[in-house]
Design a protein around this motif. Structure first.
Motif, PDB file in Angstrom:
ATOM      1  N   GLN A   1       3.438  -1.167   3.843  1.00 27.32           N
ATOM      2  CA  GLN A   1       3.611   0.300   3.263  1.00 27.32           C
ATOM      3  C   GLN A   1       5.173   0.426   2.313  1.00 27.32           C
ATOM      4  O   GLN A   1       6.036   0.034   2.670  1.00 27.32           O
ATOM      5  CB  GLN A   1       4.067   1.755   3.902  1.00 27.32           C
ATOM      6  CG  GLN A   1       4.094   3.038   3.414  1.00 27.32           C
ATOM      7  CD  GLN A   1       4.086   3.791   4.614  1.00 27.32           C
ATOM      8  OE1 GLN A   1       3.791   3.861   5.561  1.00 27.32           O
ATOM      9  NE2 GLN A   1       4.802   5.243   4.380  1.00 27.32           N
ATOM     10  N   VAL A   2       4.404   0.658   1.204  1.00 29.63           N
ATOM     11  CA  VAL A   2       6.095   1.251   0.480  1.00 29.63           C
ATOM     12  C   VAL A   2       6.226   2.601   0.484  1.00 29.63           C
ATOM     13  O   VAL A   2       5.238   3.010   0.074  1.00 29.63           O
ATOM     14  CB  VAL A   2       5.180   0.817  -1.384  1.00 29.63           C
ATOM     15  CG1 VAL A   2       6.442   1.115  -2.372  1.00 29.63           C
ATOM     16  CG2 VAL A   2       4.943  -0.748  -1.203  1.00 29.63           C
ATOM     17  N   GLY A   3       7.718   3.266   0.169  1.00 33.96           N
ATOM     18  CA  GLY A   3       8.136   4.321   0.312  1.00 33.96           C
ATOM     19  C   GLY A   3       9.082   4.182   0.767  1.00 33.96           C
ATOM     20  O   GLY A   3       9.776   3.222   1.127  1.00 33.96           O
ATOM     21  N   GLN A   4       9.340   5.802   0.600  1.00 44.53           N
ATOM     22  CA  GLN A   4      10.982   6.395   1.467  1.00 44.53           C
ATOM     23  C   GLN A   4      11.057   5.656   2.726  1.00 44.53           C
ATOM     24  O   GLN A   4      11.242   5.589   3.567  1.00 44.53           O
ATOM     25  CB  GLN A   4      10.712   8.182   1.730  1.00 44.53           C
ATOM     26  CG  GLN A   4      11.839   8.513   2.271  1.00 44.53           C
ATOM     27  CD  GLN A   4      11.292  10.235   1.892  1.00 44.53           C
ATOM     28  OE1 GLN A   4      10.837  10.590   1.336  1.00 44.53           O
ATOM     29  NE2 GLN A   4      11.692  10.915   2.455  1.00 44.53           N
ATOM     30  N   THR A   5       9.172   6.018   3.889  1.00 41.63           N
ATOM     31  CA  THR A   5       9.359   5.979   5.234  1.00 41.63           C
ATOM     32  C   THR A   5       8.418   4.424   4.952  1.00 41.63           C
ATOM     33  O   THR A   5       8.152   4.119   6.147  1.00 41.63           O
ATOM     34  CB  THR A   5       8.135   7.223   5.948  1.00 41.63           C
ATOM     35  OG1 THR A   5       7.488   7.661   5.301  1.00 41.63           O
ATOM     36  CG2 THR A   5       9.206   7.973   5.709  1.00 41.63           C
TER      37      THR A   5
ATOM     38  N   ALA B   1       0.616  -0.814   0.163  1.00 41.19           N
ATOM     39  CA  ALA B   1       0.581   0.024   0.308  1.00 41.19           C
ATOM     40  C   ALA B   1       0.575   1.467  -0.313  1.00 41.19           C
ATOM     41  O   ALA B   1       2.367   1.132   0.134  1.00 41.19           O
ATOM     42  CB  ALA B   1      -0.840  -0.335   1.612  1.00 41.19           C
ATOM     43  N   SER B   2      -0.165   2.274  -0.640  1.00 47.72           N
ATOM     44  CA  SER B   2       0.578   3.859  -0.086  1.00 47.72           C
ATOM     45  C   SER B   2       0.069   3.981   1.318  1.00 47.72           C
ATOM     46  O   SER B   2      -0.424   3.075   2.246  1.00 47.72           O
ATOM     47  CB  SER B   2      -0.202   4.760  -0.773  1.00 47.72           C
ATOM     48  OG  SER B   2      -0.954   4.842  -0.650  1.00 47.72           O
ATOM     49  N   ARG B   3       1.159   5.094   2.101  1.00 50.21           N
ATOM     50  CA  ARG B   3       1.114   5.790   2.723  1.00 50.21           C
ATOM     51  C   ARG B   3      -0.520   5.987   2.874  1.00 50.21           C
ATOM     52  O   ARG B   3      -0.721   6.051   4.797  1.00 50.21           O
ATOM     53  CB  ARG B   3       1.833   7.028   2.722  1.00 50.21           C
ATOM     54  CG  ARG B   3       1.724   7.001   4.596  1.00 50.21           C
ATOM     55  CD  ARG B   3       3.201   7.861   5.216  1.00 50.21           C
ATOM     56  NE  ARG B   3       2.995   9.315   5.350  1.00 50.21           N
ATOM     57  CZ  ARG B   3       4.068   9.802   6.133  1.00 50.21           C
ATOM     58  NH1 ARG B   3       5.478   9.936   5.259  1.00 50.21           N
ATOM     59  NH2 ARG B   3       3.506  11.045   6.195  1.00 50.21           N
TER      60      ARG B   3
ATOM     61  N   HIS C   1       6.911   7.657  -2.976  1.00 50.76           N
ATOM     62  CA  HIS C   1       6.278   6.979  -3.021  1.00 50.76           C
ATOM     63  C   HIS C   1       6.847   5.714  -4.426  1.00 50.76           C
ATOM     64  O   HIS C   1       7.185   4.944  -3.845  1.00 50.76           O
ATOM     65  CB  HIS C   1       4.220   6.975  -3.168  1.00 50.76           C
ATOM     66  CG  HIS C   1       4.060   4.920  -3.641  1.00 50.76           C
ATOM     67  ND1 HIS C   1       3.095   4.164  -2.513  1.00 50.76           N
ATOM     68  CD2 HIS C   1       3.781   4.218  -4.832  1.00 50.76           C
ATOM     69  CE1 HIS C   1       3.527   3.038  -3.179  1.00 50.76           C
ATOM     70  NE2 HIS C   1       3.238   3.239  -4.095  1.00 50.76           N
ATOM     71  N   LEU C   2       7.228   7.178  -5.339  1.00 44.80           N
ATOM     72  CA  LEU C   2       7.828   6.706  -6.300  1.00 44.80           C
ATOM     73  C   LEU C   2       9.064   6.103  -6.186  1.00 44.80           C
ATOM     74  O   LEU C   2       9.589   4.840  -6.512  1.00 44.80           O
ATOM     75  CB  LEU C   2       7.685   7.686  -6.885  1.00 44.80           C
ATOM     76  CG  LEU C   2       6.338   8.164  -7.686  1.00 44.80           C
ATOM     77  CD1 LEU C   2       7.051   9.047  -8.777  1.00 44.80           C
ATOM     78  CD2 LEU C   2       6.014   6.689  -8.403  1.00 44.80           C
TER      79      LEU C   2
END
Ligand SMILES: Cc1cc2nc3c(=O)[nH]c(=O)nc-3n(C[C@H](O)[C@H](O)[C@H](O)COP(=O)(O)OP(=O)(O)OC[C@H]3O[C@@H](n4cnc5c(N)ncnc54)[C@H](O)[C@@H]3O)c2cc1C
Length: 326
Positions: free
Chosen positions: A256-260, A241-243, A280-281
């Motif tokens: 969660q996928v992404g920077q954090t 998922a996204s944040r 996210h990217l």
């Protein structure tokens, strides 16, 4: 003379962690550019037999310290071991996984050998004057900063799991294995591992999945989320998922996928109702094939996706699930 690109080979219970193989892959590229060697630092107990495999995965040499004090990760013995190796061998650069272990270890070592550390790098390259160009997101991910450690050696960098590509294993590679004795100052060992208690939670590691069905705010609610799970079941995929979806409480932060969140590189990544924010990217743009479904034809995700479908996921996901079932 400082030379060669060193990699901290993270092992847990004697199992080499994927991040170490990914870092060997990156170190191979950097060392080839510099015409230097890739050296793995393997610490543990009864682990020398892993060295050959690491050479097949891109290392030219493995420095192995096999000692009971290094069996499980504890900050002080590991810091002393790597500090001694740095002082004896003078590496030009050291790469460490940005795992819980690496994040604890990296700053300790850099302080002891008086050098800088660039944490959470997303890209590493060799600059014109052979310095390492260490790039990482800064200011909340809004800019990418390239950091150079000009005046001190070794250049140190931590990199999250999943960011770099592992070297394609080649069993015919040969290399050197050096065993080294660490002169521990045990009077500094103030922390002792008494017991390891494993969390029994049903944890799924989305970084290991070949196919990820990732949902964003566009998924809406539990019903929308259940539809993603149905599709995931058909494709033998995991849901991520996204944040926005994590913040809404629909899914755990582990996914969660992404920077954090996590950095993933699956063969196939579905971005369902995800706008494509830079944060996210940062966690998924290296996926092999990205398919985005979004009702907004101008959503930024379409600039990163290999295949884009403009439409309502509430209608498209069930149709896709049915079609794939057949
Ligand atoms: C320091 C920092 C760190 C961050 N870390 C992360 C991180 O690790 N991971 C992360 O994901 N974000 C992270 N963010 C948040 C990020 O900036 C975005 O806010 C977030 O990614 C947005 O999530 P989203 O795309 O799901 O939601 P939105 O941006 O709201 O996008 C929803 C999308 O769904 C589409 N949509 C709506 N309904 C439908 C429908 N029925 N069918 C099809 N499409 C539909 C919309 O057109 C829209 O494009 C971070 C932000 C900051 C400041």
């Amino acid at each position: 003379m400082f030379k060669d690109v060193y990699v901290f080979i993270e092992q847990r219970e004697g199992v080499i962690q994927n991040v170490a193989l990914e870092l060997l892959g990156k170190a191979r590229v950097l060392a080839d550019t510099l015409n230097e060697k890739v050296v793995g630092i393997l610490l543990g107990h009864n682990i020398t037999d892993k060295a050959q495999d690491l050479i097949a995965c891109g290392a030219d040499k493995i420095i192995c310290a096999d000692d009971e004090s290094l069996k499980d990760y504890v900050t002080e013995p590991y810091t002393q071991a790597i500090t001694q190796i740095i002082k004896e061998k003078n590496p030009s650069a050291i790469l460490i996984g940005a795992t819980t272990i690496g994040r604890d270890l990296g700053p300790r070592i850099s302080a002891r050998v008086s050098t800088g550390l660039t944490a959470d790098c997303t890209s590493l390259e060799v600059g014109e004057n052979r310095d390492l160009l260490m790039t990482r997101p800064a200011f909340g991910g809004n800019v990418m900063a390239t950091i150079v450690c000009q005046d001190h050696r070794p250049q140190m960098s931590t990199v999250r799991p999943g960011v770099m590509k592992a070297f394609e294993k080649d069993a015919s590679r040969t290399g050197e294995v050096e065993t080294i004795t660490i002169n521990f100052d045990k009077s500094k060992f103030r922390v002792r591992l008494v017991e390891t208690v494993k969390e029994t939670k049903d944890l799924v590691d989305i970084t290991e999945a070949n196919v990820l069905i990732s949902g964003g705010r566009g998924v809406g609610n539990q019903e929308g989320f259940d539809k993603l799970k149905d599709l995931a079941n058909v494709l033998d995929a995991e849901v991520s998922a996204s944040r926005a979806m994590v913040d809404s409480g629909l899914i755990n932060h582990d996914r969660q996928v992404g920077q954090t969140g996590k950095t993933v590189r699956p063969d196939l990544y579905f971005a369902m109702g995800i706008s494509g924010a830079i944060q996210h990217l940062a966690g998924m743009e290296e996926s092999e094939l990205i398919i985005a479904i979004n009702k907004d034809k101008d959503a930024p995700i379409f600039q990163t996706a290999d295949l884009g479908i403009v439409g309502d996921i509430k209608a498209i996901v069930p149709m896709l699930t049915e079609a794939l079932k057949k």
